[in-house]
Design a protein around this motif. Structure first.
Motif, PDB file in Angstrom:
ATOM      1  N   UNK A  91      39.729  62.755 -20.752  1.00  0.00           N
ATOM      2  CA  UNK A  91      40.936  62.151 -21.304  1.00  0.00           C
ATOM      3  C   UNK A  91      42.236  62.558 -20.640  1.00  0.00           C
ATOM      4  N   UNK A  92      42.203  62.980 -19.369  1.00  0.00           N
ATOM      5  CA  UNK A  92      43.432  63.388 -18.685  1.00  0.00           C
ATOM      6  C   UNK A  92      44.417  62.224 -18.570  1.00  0.00           C
ATOM      7  N   UNK A  93      43.938  61.100 -18.049  1.00  0.00           N
ATOM      8  CA  UNK A  93      44.822  59.952 -17.852  1.00  0.00           C
ATOM      9  C   UNK A  93      45.286  59.386 -19.187  1.00  0.00           C
ATOM     10  N   UNK A  94      44.400  59.315 -20.150  1.00  0.00           N
ATOM     11  CA  UNK A  94      44.779  58.808 -21.479  1.00  0.00           C
ATOM     12  C   UNK A  94      45.852  59.673 -22.121  1.00  0.00           C
ATOM     13  N   UNK A  95      45.761  60.982 -21.916  1.00  0.00           N
ATOM     14  CA  UNK A  95      46.782  61.887 -22.456  1.00  0.00           C
ATOM     15  C   UNK A  95      48.138  61.596 -21.824  1.00  0.00           C
ATOM     16  N   UNK A  96      48.161  61.431 -20.508  1.00  0.00           N
ATOM     17  CA  UNK A  96      49.420  61.147 -19.822  1.00  0.00           C
ATOM     18  C   UNK A  96      49.995  59.807 -20.264  1.00  0.00           C
ATOM     19  N   UNK A  97      49.145  58.816 -20.439  1.00  0.00           N
ATOM     20  CA  UNK A  97      49.608  57.519 -20.947  1.00  0.00           C
ATOM     21  C   UNK A  97      50.254  57.672 -22.318  1.00  0.00           C
ATOM     22  N   UNK A  98      49.614  58.444 -23.188  1.00  0.00           N
ATOM     23  CA  UNK A  98      50.119  58.628 -24.548  1.00  0.00           C
ATOM     24  C   UNK A  98      51.445  59.379 -24.569  1.00  0.00           C
ATOM     25  N   UNK A  99      51.654  60.255 -23.589  1.00  0.00           N
ATOM     26  CA  UNK A  99      52.876  61.036 -23.526  1.00  0.00           C
ATOM     27  C   UNK A  99      54.072  60.229 -23.031  1.00  0.00           C
ATOM     28  N   UNK A 100      53.795  59.100 -22.394  1.00  0.00           N
ATOM     29  CA  UNK A 100      54.844  58.348 -21.693  1.00  0.00           C
ATOM     30  C   UNK A 100      56.034  58.001 -22.587  1.00  0.00           C
ATOM     31  N   UNK A 101      55.778  57.556 -23.779  1.00  0.00           N
ATOM     32  CA  UNK A 101      56.871  57.138 -24.654  1.00  0.00           C
ATOM     33  C   UNK A 101      57.368  58.215 -25.592  1.00  0.00           C
ATOM     34  N   UNK A 102      56.806  59.416 -25.486  1.00  0.00           N
ATOM     35  CA  UNK A 102      57.125  60.479 -26.443  1.00  0.00           C
ATOM     36  C   UNK A 102      57.816  61.679 -25.823  1.00  0.00           C
ATOM     37  N   UNK A 103      57.544  61.967 -24.568  1.00  0.00           N
ATOM     38  CA  UNK A 103      58.041  63.197 -23.947  1.00  0.00           C
ATOM     39  C   UNK A 103      59.558  63.140 -23.731  1.00  0.00           C
ATOM     40  N   UNK A 104      60.272  64.236 -24.036  1.00  0.00           N
ATOM     41  CA  UNK A 104      61.713  64.286 -23.781  1.00  0.00           C
ATOM     42  C   UNK A 104      62.038  64.577 -22.323  1.00  0.00           C
ATOM     43  N   UNK A 105      61.019  64.916 -21.538  1.00  0.00           N
ATOM     44  CA  UNK A 105      61.207  65.196 -20.118  1.00  0.00           C
ATOM     45  C   UNK A 105      60.666  64.032 -19.288  1.00  0.00           C
ATOM     46  N   UNK A 106      61.193  63.893 -18.092  1.00  0.00           N
ATOM     47  CA  UNK A 106      60.721  62.870 -17.165  1.00  0.00           C
ATOM     48  C   UNK A 106      59.597  63.461 -16.323  1.00  0.00           C
TER      49      UNK A 106
END
Length: 265
Positions: A91-106
């Motif tokens: 689930x590495x890629x799925x985790x990064x996808x899920x973080x896209x709209x939530x993370x305060x960092x770029x």
């Protein structure tokens, strides 16, 4: 397995040269993973002849020099580099996808796979800057591959760079790619023996993510025992449970990364 690391070498010649980049780094500290790899050479009966050991040490020494250069490059841009490692499908890629709209960092991603650009394409579709590294037969990313990826991934706009390694619980643990932190994922469907069977990988982890926890009702998996197993290997390791459909669990990962990022700034 991989022709570029020590896992397929017995008593024959091995050559691993990168002619495109040469850097003078001076003195540098050997990583814990490098030392662990050296110890493995001396205990593996298939890799215990002097010629083979000398060749693999040379490979690791060159890799560590390039990793040091990569880390300096990240530091110059104020970017936190995180190596994501796991077996395929954790689930590495799925985790990064899920973080896209939530993370305060770029963040951006250097993506490693043997073939195809599917994972990088998925990330780009989410608006995440991503560069695909196709390793061919290599079962891990090394520092030279990551260096090449950095030529195509502008760091100036980024706060964090994820290096999504090739799915493999063995070889990536021995290769420093120039990251500041290592995150290792292990999923519920993989079974409750992976941490004990692959201790070198989990010993490198700063954070262990136990993923796909929504599947716990369907598998025989004692999650607390697995956490205890991980802390036998590395007592101070952080561990989080992740369900890709649970935003709170994704935020837990993001908050851990943001804390580490602010600690470095």
């Amino acid at each position: 397995m991989c022709k570029d690391c020590g896992c397929s070498i017995t008593d024959h010649d091995h050559h691993h040269d990168h002619d495109t980049h040469h850097h003078d780094h001076g003195d540098y500290d050997h990583s814990h993973t490098h030392q662990a790899a050296h110890e493995t050479l001396h205990h593996n009966p298939q890799l215990n002849d002097k010629k083979t050991i000398d060749v693999i040490k040379k490979i690791l020494d060159k890799n560590d020099q390039e990793a040091h250069h990569n880390r300096e490059h990240f530091n110059e841009h104020g970017v936190l580099a995180i190596n994501l490692m796991s077996s395929p499908g954790s689930g590495k890629t799925a985790l990064l996808e899920a973080m896209a709209g939530l993370a305060p960092f770029k963040f951006g991603v250097i993506e490693g796979d043997l073939e195809t650009s599917r994972d990088a394409d998925r990330l780009i579709a989410k608006g995440i800057p991503a560069v695909q590294i196709q390793t061919g037969s290599a079962c891990h990313l090394d520092a030279f591959m990551v260096h090449k990826g950095l030529h195509d991934l502008p760091l100036a706009p980024l706060d964090v760079c994820f290096i999504e390694n090739v799915g493999n619980l063995v070889c990536p643990a021995s290769y420093d790619v120039g990251s500041h932190l290592n995150i290792v994922l292990v999923s519920i469907p993989e079974g409750e023996d992976k941490i004990a069977k692959y201790p070198v990988m989990f010993r490198t982890a700063d954070l262990i993510l136990i993923t796909k926890t929504d599947l716990l009702p369907y598998f025989k998996y004692d999650i607390e025992r697995e956490k205890a197993e991980a802390r036998k290997i590395k007592p101070n390791v952080d561990i989080l449970e992740v369900n890709i459909n649970d935003e709170a669990s994704i935020m837990g990962v993001i908050e851990w990364i943001e804390f580490k990022r602010k600690m470095r700034s």
